[in-house]
Enzyme design. Structure first.
Site, PDB file in Angstrom:
ATOM      1  N   TYR A 334     -28.766  34.158-137.700  1.00  0.00           N
ATOM      2  CA  TYR A 334     -29.463  35.433-137.570  1.00  0.00           C
ATOM      3  C   TYR A 334     -29.261  36.262-138.833  1.00  0.00           C
ATOM      4  O   TYR A 334     -28.142  36.425-139.299  1.00  0.00           O
ATOM      5  CB  TYR A 334     -28.925  36.179-136.347  1.00  0.00           C
ATOM      6  CG  TYR A 334     -29.576  37.507-136.048  1.00  0.00           C
ATOM      7  CD1 TYR A 334     -30.884  37.782-136.421  1.00  0.00           C
ATOM      8  CD2 TYR A 334     -28.888  38.489-135.358  1.00  0.00           C
ATOM      9  CE1 TYR A 334     -31.479  38.988-136.128  1.00  0.00           C
ATOM     10  CE2 TYR A 334     -29.470  39.707-135.057  1.00  0.00           C
ATOM     11  CZ  TYR A 334     -30.765  39.956-135.443  1.00  0.00           C
ATOM     12  OH  TYR A 334     -31.347  41.165-135.156  1.00  0.00           O
ATOM     13  N   CYS A 335     -30.362  36.784-139.397  1.00  0.00           N
ATOM     14  CA  CYS A 335     -30.317  37.670-140.557  1.00  0.00           C
ATOM     15  C   CYS A 335     -29.610  36.961-141.721  1.00  0.00           C
ATOM     16  O   CYS A 335     -29.948  35.830-142.044  1.00  0.00           O
ATOM     17  CB  CYS A 335     -29.638  38.987-140.172  1.00  0.00           C
ATOM     18  SG  CYS A 335     -29.681  40.278-141.430  1.00  0.00           S
ATOM     19  N   LEU A 336     -28.621  37.594-142.350  1.00  0.00           N
ATOM     20  CA  LEU A 336     -27.915  36.958-143.463  1.00  0.00           C
ATOM     21  C   LEU A 336     -27.191  35.695-143.016  1.00  0.00           C
ATOM     22  O   LEU A 336     -26.975  34.784-143.816  1.00  0.00           O
ATOM     23  CB  LEU A 336     -26.913  37.929-144.086  1.00  0.00           C
ATOM     24  CG  LEU A 336     -27.478  39.219-144.667  1.00  0.00           C
ATOM     25  CD1 LEU A 336     -26.371  40.031-145.310  1.00  0.00           C
ATOM     26  CD2 LEU A 336     -28.571  38.931-145.674  1.00  0.00           C
ATOM     27  N   GLY A 338     -28.458  33.528-141.163  1.00  0.00           N
ATOM     28  CA  GLY A 338     -29.450  32.468-141.303  1.00  0.00           C
ATOM     29  C   GLY A 338     -29.555  31.968-142.729  1.00  0.00           C
ATOM     30  O   GLY A 338     -29.735  30.768-142.965  1.00  0.00           O
TER      31      GLY A 338
END
Length: 603
Positions: A334-336, A338
């Site tokens: 998720y987000c960074l 990822g």
């Protein structure tokens, strides 16, 4: 510490941040000249005073704009004509108001601008003040539009900065020019202002002392939030690994590993029971693991991206392998988190490590050329300024990060909130998402510097210039099926930027575009009202489709995208089996605490 193979027992010596020429330099060279240290300390103190904003970047933006406008007499005439036209509209509107008429306003607030929604703004003189503000906003929007010679990003930065200035001067921000505040003051006989003063003093004390408020009643972490049953089964200096308890008699053979961003506490994915993605997937028969990162201090200043990859993601995979031996893993970033997962997965493919069954990326970018309004804060001067600030502190603190994200939507997150809280006397209504949002973490100096320079500023990953262990990471090496999620109104990871992973990979890929923003679009549990999404599958080796063409040809579906993700995970799993024992063969796993663990409580 729970034992793993010897190669994972110690955090590796951190890599030094990259210099512009690609070489490696230590964070604070032992032989640095005292003059250099004096310069850094001076810049760091200025950075503290400006909340991390580089004055040079601000001045350079306006100097660039002024010089280009100064050599464009045609553009100057065009702007003069626009000013005259807007002034004439405003004069006609004022004259009609003076006659007691109800004229159509010549200027309209933006679609997401709710500052002038109260009925009082339709009456004189408030209507005229509102229109004068919107006319000024209209002219400056045109004045800072791109022109020959100015890079589009510099024009956007000028527009952004003037918008911040105008938002500060909006008539909605002042009690004598906001009809809603005046009406409230009359109605309550000034109690709203007394309550607002109390709120202001309370917030001022918290800002000065950087104290941390306890969660409101009904939002306690571990009881109301992050409450899915489970246990920490592995811990090192960087993270705790949580294994959640099964709720079904059998589970899918392949477990799921969540890799959240290090900028946030993981429990955005395990909020209240009704909107917890973790609980939903557990109830769908999946064995779920979660990484819970530490909240770094100055002692962790030299932790870098490689530490988070090797002693974070890879250590978690090694631990899960001992709990669910012989099974591949569905990894979700998720987000960074990822971005970090993508790097780790590409390195695994390069080295022939086939322990991943699939990769899911939620609001995560691998290319940062179109990274939205966050790019307006990033250039060499700004990054150097932040690096000096982190050099002094050892980390980037949560208030310094929060200011960046709130500034992007200042009219709503800063000024509208201030009006409600300080002039209308209203308390902030707590919610699980706002409680989580206020529970931010710090970022280690080296990690943040490497991320800003190597990924965000220089865009090395998608350009084929990002190296791990001396070898370039190639996104083309990714061979596992991928499930990519973008959100329609994301200001942090715009969906077109998330979509660009289709340019750099050619494997089996499913792309989902869902309603909402960076967090709200991900929290889209079944039953959530007014939700919609689009989904499309790209077969391995298929030709590239642009995001606009994809959007034009994809169908909108009502409801949550979570069931589509669960179905996709089932399709890429191999069947049912008995739930694995909690902790498996990991030594001392039973001696670790129950979920949500201890790292989540670090402030």
């Amino acid at each position: 510490m729970t034992e793993l193979p010897a190669r994972q027992m110690q955090i590796a010596p951190p890599p030094a941040p990259a210099r512009p020429d690609g070489a490696i330099a230590p964070t604070d060279p032992a032989g640095a000249h005292p003059y250099d240290k004096l310069d850094r300390a001076t810049r760091a103190m200025v950075a503290r005073a400006t909340a991390g904003v580089s004055p040079h970047s601000l001045m350079a933006t306006w100097m660039d704009w002024a010089l280009h406008l100064g050599r464009s007499p045609g553009r100057q005439m065009e702007l003069a004509e626009r000013a005259t036209r807007d002034a004439a509209k405003l004069w006609d509107y004022a004259a009609a108001l003076g006659k007691g008429e109800n004229p159509e306003p010549p200027f309209r607030p933006g679609r997401n601008d709710h500052r002038f929604g109260a009925k009082g703004w339709e009456k004189s003189p408030f209507a005229l003040w509102q229109q004068a503000f919107l006319a000024t906003q209209d002219w400056w929007q045109a004045a800072t539009d791109t022109m020959p010679g100015i890079a589009p990003r510099d024009a956007e930065r000028a527009q952004f900065q003037i918008r911040q200035t105008l938002d500060l001067m909006s008539p909605s921000n002042f009690p004598w020019s906001n009809p809603e505040i005046i009406d409230k003051t009359v109605e309550t006989r000034g109690k709203n202002l007394a309550d607002g003063s109390s709120h202001f003093l309370k917030d001022l004390v918290h800002t000065l002392t950087q104290s941390h408020d306890p969660a409101p009643e009904g939002y306690k972490v571990g009881r109301d939030l992050a409450a899915t049953p489970g246990r920490v089964v592995f811990r090192n200096e960087l993270f705790e690994l949580i294994q959640y308890s099964p709720t079904t008699q059998t589970v899918h053979a392949e477990p799921i590993l969540f890799v959240p961003a290090w900028i946030m506490k993981y429990y955005v994915l395990d909020l209240s029971p009704e909107n917890s993605m973790v609980r939903y997937l557990v109830d769908q028969g999946f064995t779920v693991f979660m990484i819970s990162w530490i909240n770094p201090t100055a002692e962790n200043a030299d932790l870098g991206l490689e530490d988070y990859r090797k002693n974070g993601v890879m250590a978690a995979i090694d631990a899960i392998e001992m709990i669910v031996p012989g099974q591949k893993i569905h990894a979700n970033g998720y987000c960074l988190g990822g971005t970090l997962l993508t790097i780790a997965a590409a390195v695994m493919s390069r080295e022939g490590d086939d322990r991943l069954a699939s990769v899911t990326l939620m609001a995560a970018q691998v290319d940062f050329a179109e990274a939205g309004e966050l790019l307006l804060f990033i250039d060499d001067s700004q990054v150097s300024f932040i690096e000096d600030l982190m050099w002094l502190q050892g980390y980037l603190d949560r208030p310094q990060m929060t200011r960046t994200f709130t500034t992007i939507r200042a009219e709503d997150l800063i000024y509208a909130r201030a009006v409600r809280r300080y002039f209308l006397g209203e308390e902030d209504l707590p919610s699980d998402l706002t409680v989580w949002n206020n529970d931010t973490t710090r970022m280690p100096a080296r990690m943040h510097s490497e991320y800003l320079r190597g990924l965000f500023l220089e865009n090395r990953l998608s350009a084929g210039r990002f190296a791990v262990e001396g070898k370039v990471v190639a996104l083309k090496d990714l061979r596992v099926p991928m499930f990519i999620v973008g959100t329609e109104t994301d200001h942090i990871a715009p969906w077109r930027s998330v979509y660009k992973i289709r340019l750099f990979t050619d494997g089996d890929l499913t792309f989902v575009l869902t309603k909402g923003g960076h967090n709200g679009g991900i929290l889209s549990e079944p039953g959530h009202k007014n939700r919609r999404y689009r989904i499309d599958h790209r077969a391995k080796g298929a030709l590239y489709v642009s995001p606009d063409d994809w959007l034009a040809n994809s169908e909108t579906r009502d409801g949550s995208w979570w069931p589509a993700m669960a179905d996709w995970l089932r399709e890429h799993s191999t069947g049912q089996t008995a739930p694995p024992a909690t902790g498996g063969q990991l030594r001392n796993a039973q001696d670790l605490p129950a979920a949500p663990g201890t790292y989540i409580h670090q402030v």
